[in-house]
Design an enzyme around this catalytic site. Structure first.
Site, PDB file in Angstrom:
ATOM      1  N   HIS A   1      -7.394  -5.969  -0.177  1.00 30.08           N
ATOM      2  CA  HIS A   1      -6.091  -5.067  -0.254  1.00 30.08           C
ATOM      3  C   HIS A   1      -5.093  -5.691   0.785  1.00 30.08           C
ATOM      4  CE1 HIS A   1      -3.950  -1.558  -0.423  1.00 30.08           C
ATOM      5  NE2 HIS A   1      -4.047  -1.301   0.934  1.00 30.08           N
TER       6      HIS A   1
ATOM      7  N   SER B   1       1.018  -1.348   0.038  1.00 31.20           N
ATOM      8  CA  SER B   1       0.170   0.055  -0.083  1.00 31.20           C
ATOM      9  C   SER B   1       0.846   1.434   0.107  1.00 31.20           C
ATOM     10  CB  SER B   1      -0.926  -0.072   1.084  1.00 31.20           C
ATOM     11  OG  SER B   1      -1.906   0.670   1.006  1.00 31.20           O
TER      12      SER B   1
END
Length: 276
Positions: free
Chosen positions: A255, A103
């Protein structure tokens, strides 16, 4: 052969940095793990035991997250965070590194590859944040209001750790009290919210395509097909803008790939690091 781990804090670049370093005399390669926004080394707790058998491993809590310092003077820009990581690797005298960023951590890795391209043999970018612009000017100006950090804390409390995990994980069955408490722990003190307020002011744009085009380091992109935070189309664009990259899509994955697919990540790391 694994050696005793070195776990602690080191003053680097004007701030106290928490790290976990796992030496391995049998390996010349060091894996450097960099976590994402609102996260910490905790996110790699399933991956580290796998990696340290084959490699040296350095996992870092980026300031102000995890157990690293929350300074009123540190500049929380991506460039300065990247510089802090670079200086910590210099402190350990590390060579032949593979940087892995998840991320926001992936964006820090990209900054490192741009700033010091010779530092890494290769990189692995996991659902990397890309193409984000700096905060809007009104929000930056609001951040200078006294006690604005209470608003940041209120936003975080409303969002909640469990809700964030439900957004980032495809498999909600993985969510348990240990996971919730692990991610919540760094946010129980007010200092983190003061530092996050400074990050609102300091965070610059993500690297633009013209800079990404200049990065020649081999980059493996790992992306969850159900990533709601940074959708797959971002990964596809990043794969096009990086001139030496490969994209692998993980099915039925959100994610939080290090939480959902640590074994798969480990296998991809081994394959990528051995690739010519």
């Amino acid at each position: 052969m694994e050696q005793a781990a070195s776990i602690g804090h080191q003053p680097i670049n004007g701030i106290d940095v928490y790290y976990e370093y796992y030496p391995n005399k049998a390996s010349e390669k060091t894996i450097v793990l960099i976590h994402g926004f609102l996260s910490s080394t905790f996110t790699y707790r399933h991956l580290i035991p796998l990696l340290k058998k084959d490699y040296q491993v350095l996992s870092i809590d980026l300031p102000p997250f995890g157990k690293s310092g929350k300074s009123h003077h540190y500049t929380y820009s991506y460039k300065n965070l990247a510089q802090t990581v670079i200086k910590l690797t210099e402190y350990f005298k590390l060579k032949k590194m593979t940087f892995i960023g998840h991320s926001m951590g992936g964006q820090i890795v990209l900054n490192i590859l741009h700033m010091v391209p010779e530092l890494a043999d290769e990189a692995i970018l996991v659902c990397t944040s890309s193409y984000l612009k700096r905060s809007k000017l009104p929000l930056i100006l609001l951040s200078y209001i006294p006690y604005f950090h209470h608003i940041v804390k209120y936003w975080f409390a409303r969002t909640g750790v469990k809700k964030n995990l439900q957004e980032t994980l495809y498999n909600h069955d993985l969510i348990n009290e240990d996971m919730i408490n692990g991610y919540l722990q760094p946010f129980l003190q007010n200092e983190i919210f003061v530092a996050l307020t400074r990050m609102i002011r300091h965070r610059e744009d993500d690297l633009p395509p013209k800079v990404l085009n200049q990065i020649k380091t081999p980059c493996l992109l790992l992306w969850g097909d159900h990533d709601k935070s940074i959708p797959l189309h971002i990964g596809e664009k990043l794969n096009k803008d990086l001139t030496n990259s490969k994209l692998i899509v993980l099915k039925e994955t959100g994610h939080a790939v290090p939480e959902e697919r640590p074994t798969e990540i480990y296998q991809y790391i081994r394959e990528w690091c051995q690739a010519p």
